[in-house]
Motif scaffolding. Structure first.
Motif: not given
Length: 210
Positions: A24-30
């Protein structure tokens, strides 16, 4: 590993995770963290913000933005200046990376979590910051109040005031800007990771002999 150790030349530790472990969004942050860390390997520290007014009652800085007009920020002298009142001149890109890391590893999702730079203007309060900075030198914007703790050898940032001003500066590629903190430990922690001066700046010293 999305740690800051090598990039910041500092001592803090982050969990060893690979991008596929996020979703999700955490993947984009990473992914953003990886790209930002890579770009920062060639990063040259910007100059501190330009102090253009230094009187007995206030300080005013000129803030440089990439491709946009300069903006202005101020610190008004309170009735009583405490020994623990400090200013830190932060490198915007390093602060952004710190906030992204903090958002990725934070277990407390009730606090503000930094978004991708492209998404920062979507914040509900972003238009208020836009309006505030639009007034230019005639009405400088007040500094954000930031607190930075280190818990289990991991830095964590919280805001007492000025979150939206800070994300506006990040979104608009300010090169550097001052922030206020009312704790020597917090000032030292922040200055170690994202500061542009050897030590935090004492508010007492700034107003001494003015």
């Amino acid at each position: 590993m999305f740690g800051l150790f090598n990039l910041f030349k500092k001592k803090y530790i982050y969990p060893k995770r690979t991008i596929p472990q996020y979703s999700g969004y955490n993947l984009l942050l990473a992914e953003e963290i990886v790209l930002l860390r890579e770009s920062l390997k060639q990063h040259v520290s910007p100059p501190p913000p330009d102090l253009i007014e230094h009187t007995s009652t206030r300080l005013v800085w000129r803030i440089s933005l990439t491709g946009k007009e300069d903006q202005y920020m101020k610190y008004d002298k309170p009735n009583y200046v405490h020994d623990n009142d400090f200013l830190v001149y932060v490198d915007t890109e390093l602060l952004y990376l710190l906030l992204l890391n903090d958002a990725l590893i934070s277990n407390d999702k009730t606090n503000y979590s930094c978004k991708l730079r492209r998404d920062l203007p979507d914040d509900d309060k972003y238009p208020y910051a836009e309006e505030g900075f639009s007034k230019g030198i005639t009405w400088p914007v007040s500094l954000a109040t930031i607190n930075m703790d280190v818990v289990e050898n991991k830095p964590s940032i919280s805001f007492t005031d000025g979150i939206t001003r800070t994300i506006w500066l990040i979104a608009n590629y300010a090169s550097s800007f001052p922030v206020y903190t009312n704790s020597l430990d917090s000032a030292n922690n922040l200055n170690i990771i994202a500061g542009l001066t050897d030590e935090p700046i004492s508010v007492c010293d700034m107003f001494k002999n003015t």
